[in-house]
Design a protein around this motif. Structure first.
Motif, PDB file in Angstrom:
ATOM      1  N   ASP A 150       0.834  -1.203   0.000  1.00 17.74           N
ATOM      2  CA  ASP A 150       0.000   0.000   0.000  1.00 17.74           C
ATOM      3  C   ASP A 150       0.867   1.251   0.000  1.00 17.74           C
ATOM      4  OD1 ASP A 150      -2.322  -1.493   0.001  1.00 17.74           O
ATOM      5  OD2 ASP A 150      -2.532  -1.429   2.184  1.00 17.74           O
ATOM      6  N   ALA A 151       1.902   1.251   0.831  1.00 23.46           N
ATOM      7  CA  ALA A 151       2.812   2.399   0.886  1.00 23.46           C
ATOM      8  C   ALA A 151       3.526   2.562  -0.442  1.00 23.46           C
ATOM      9  CB  ALA A 151       3.812   2.242   2.026  1.00 23.46           C
ATOM     10  N   ALA A 152       3.904   1.452  -1.051  1.00 23.56           N
ATOM     11  CA  ALA A 152       4.587   1.519  -2.354  1.00 23.56           C
ATOM     12  C   ALA A 152       3.652   2.095  -3.416  1.00 23.56           C
ATOM     13  CB  ALA A 152       5.076   0.137  -2.766  1.00 23.56           C
ATOM     14  N   GLU A 153       2.387   1.699  -3.374  1.00 29.51           N
ATOM     15  CA  GLU A 153       1.420   2.233  -4.335  1.00 29.51           C
ATOM     16  C   GLU A 153       1.232   3.736  -4.137  1.00 29.51           C
ATOM     17  OE1 GLU A 153      -3.187   1.648  -5.856  1.00 29.51           O
ATOM     18  OE2 GLU A 153      -2.529   0.622  -4.038  1.00 29.51           O
ATOM     19  N   ILE A 154       1.133   4.160  -2.896  1.00 34.12           N
ATOM     20  CA  ILE A 154       0.963   5.586  -2.600  1.00 34.12           C
ATOM     21  C   ILE A 154       2.193   6.363  -3.056  1.00 34.12           C
ATOM     22  CG2 ILE A 154       0.769   7.271  -0.725  1.00 34.12           C
ATOM     23  CD1 ILE A 154      -0.993   5.170   0.728  1.00 34.12           C
ATOM     24  N   LYS A 155       3.379   5.834  -2.782  1.00 37.48           N
ATOM     25  CA  LYS A 155       4.605   6.505  -3.222  1.00 37.48           C
ATOM     26  C   LYS A 155       4.658   6.620  -4.744  1.00 37.48           C
ATOM     27  CE  LYS A 155       7.531   5.337   0.709  1.00 37.48           C
ATOM     28  NZ  LYS A 155       8.764   4.679   1.154  1.00 37.48           N
ATOM     29  N   ALA A 156       4.212   5.587  -5.435  1.00 39.63           N
ATOM     30  CA  ALA A 156       4.194   5.625  -6.902  1.00 39.63           C
ATOM     31  C   ALA A 156       3.235   6.702  -7.404  1.00 39.63           C
ATOM     32  CB  ALA A 156       3.811   4.256  -7.458  1.00 39.63           C
ATOM     33  N   ILE A 157       2.075   6.805  -6.767  1.00 34.52           N
ATOM     34  CA  ILE A 157       1.100   7.837  -7.158  1.00 34.52           C
ATOM     35  C   ILE A 157       1.669   9.221  -6.895  1.00 34.52           C
ATOM     36  CG2 ILE A 157      -1.155   8.852  -6.605  1.00 34.52           C
ATOM     37  CD1 ILE A 157      -2.133   5.949  -6.071  1.00 34.52           C
ATOM     38  N   LEU A 158       2.276   9.412  -5.726  1.00 30.20           N
ATOM     39  CA  LEU A 158       2.860  10.712  -5.390  1.00 30.20           C
ATOM     40  C   LEU A 158       3.971  11.087  -6.367  1.00 30.20           C
ATOM     41  CD1 LEU A 158       3.007  10.423  -1.508  1.00 30.20           C
ATOM     42  CD2 LEU A 158       1.483  11.874  -2.860  1.00 30.20           C
ATOM     43  N   HIS A 159       4.786  10.107  -6.725  1.00 28.91           N
ATOM     44  CA  HIS A 159       5.868  10.365  -7.679  1.00 28.91           C
ATOM     45  C   HIS A 159       5.289  10.783  -9.031  1.00 28.91           C
ATOM     46  CE1 HIS A 159       9.697  10.040  -9.688  1.00 28.91           C
ATOM     47  NE2 HIS A 159       9.135   9.260 -10.597  1.00 28.91           N
ATOM     48  N   SER A 160       4.274  10.070  -9.473  1.00 33.06           N
ATOM     49  CA  SER A 160       3.626  10.393 -10.741  1.00 33.06           C
ATOM     50  C   SER A 160       3.024  11.799 -10.709  1.00 33.06           C
ATOM     51  CB  SER A 160       2.539   9.368 -11.038  1.00 33.06           C
ATOM     52  OG  SER A 160       1.841   9.692 -12.203  1.00 33.06           O
ATOM     53  N   GLN A 161       2.371  12.135  -9.601  1.00 37.26           N
ATOM     54  CA  GLN A 161       1.786  13.472  -9.475  1.00 37.26           C
ATOM     55  C   GLN A 161       2.868  14.543  -9.450  1.00 37.26           C
ATOM     56  OE1 GLN A 161      -0.669  13.086  -5.973  1.00 37.26           O
ATOM     57  NE2 GLN A 161      -2.422  12.342  -7.152  1.00 37.26           N
ATOM     58  N   SER A 162       3.983  14.260  -8.798  1.00 35.54           N
ATOM     59  CA  SER A 162       5.085  15.225  -8.764  1.00 35.54           C
ATOM     60  C   SER A 162       5.646  15.452 -10.157  1.00 35.54           C
ATOM     61  CB  SER A 162       6.199  14.736  -7.836  1.00 35.54           C
ATOM     62  OG  SER A 162       5.771  14.735  -6.505  1.00 35.54           O
ATOM     63  N   ARG A 215       3.299  17.539 -12.125  1.00 34.70           N
ATOM     64  CA  ARG A 215       3.374  18.938 -11.682  1.00 34.70           C
ATOM     65  C   ARG A 215       4.612  19.625 -12.260  1.00 34.70           C
ATOM     66  NH1 ARG A 215       3.065  17.960  -6.591  1.00 34.70           N
ATOM     67  NH2 ARG A 215       0.810  17.978  -6.550  1.00 34.70           N
ATOM     68  N   ILE A 216       5.735  18.912 -12.274  1.00 36.24           N
ATOM     69  CA  ILE A 216       6.977  19.466 -12.833  1.00 36.24           C
ATOM     70  C   ILE A 216       6.816  19.750 -14.316  1.00 36.24           C
ATOM     71  CG2 ILE A 216       9.363  18.881 -13.439  1.00 36.24           C
ATOM     72  CD1 ILE A 216       9.493  17.419 -10.693  1.00 36.24           C
ATOM     73  N   ILE A 217       6.240  18.823 -15.016  1.00 37.41           N
ATOM     74  CA  ILE A 217       6.017  18.995 -16.466  1.00 37.41           C
ATOM     75  C   ILE A 217       5.069  20.159 -16.718  1.00 37.41           C
ATOM     76  CG2 ILE A 217       4.979  17.936 -18.503  1.00 37.41           C
ATOM     77  CD1 ILE A 217       6.108  15.240 -17.428  1.00 37.41           C
ATOM     78  N   ARG A 218       4.014  20.241 -15.924  1.00 41.70           N
ATOM     79  CA  ARG A 218       2.994  21.276 -16.110  1.00 41.70           C
ATOM     80  C   ARG A 218       3.530  22.668 -15.783  1.00 41.70           C
ATOM     81  NH1 ARG A 218      -0.689  18.906 -13.284  1.00 41.70           N
ATOM     82  NH2 ARG A 218      -0.249  20.000 -11.370  1.00 41.70           N
ATOM     83  N   THR A 219       4.300  22.774 -14.695  1.00 43.00           N
ATOM     84  CA  THR A 219       4.743  24.093 -14.251  1.00 43.00           C
ATOM     85  C   THR A 219       6.169  24.420 -14.682  1.00 43.00           C
ATOM     86  OG1 THR A 219       5.569  23.253 -12.141  1.00 43.00           O
ATOM     87  CG2 THR A 219       3.265  23.994 -12.213  1.00 43.00           C
TER      88      THR A 219
END
Length: 76
Positions: A55-67, A70-74
């Motif tokens: 579960d923690a690994a899945e959350i970390k993967a989602i957070l990484h993807s969102q980061s 965000r980097i690409i967008r901004t």
């Protein structure tokens, strides 16, 4: 040989499970997106570092993807 009715029932069950899993992940992604400040992210990372689970690994993967999004967008 599998009876066609059984195969159809199995397929429907599988599709239903996949839809439910997708809705669950999308809900989790929306919830995690609310942690959008660097401070929020650091707090969340600290909490996740204390857990060593899938579960923690899945959350970390989602957070990484969102980061990354965000980097690409901004641009930063």
């Amino acid at each position: 040989m599998t009876h066609p009715t059984t195969a159809i029932r199995t397929l429907r069950t599988s599709l239903s499970s996949r839809r439910a899993a997708r809705r669950s992940r999308q809900s989790l992604e929306r919830q995690l997106a609310s942690y959008n400040t660097p401070s929020d992210r650091l707090d969340l990372d600290a909490m996740l570092d204390r857990h060593d689970s899938e579960d923690a690994a899945e959350i970390k993967a989602i957070l990484h993807s969102q980061s990354m999004e965000r980097i690409i967008r901004t641009g930063n």
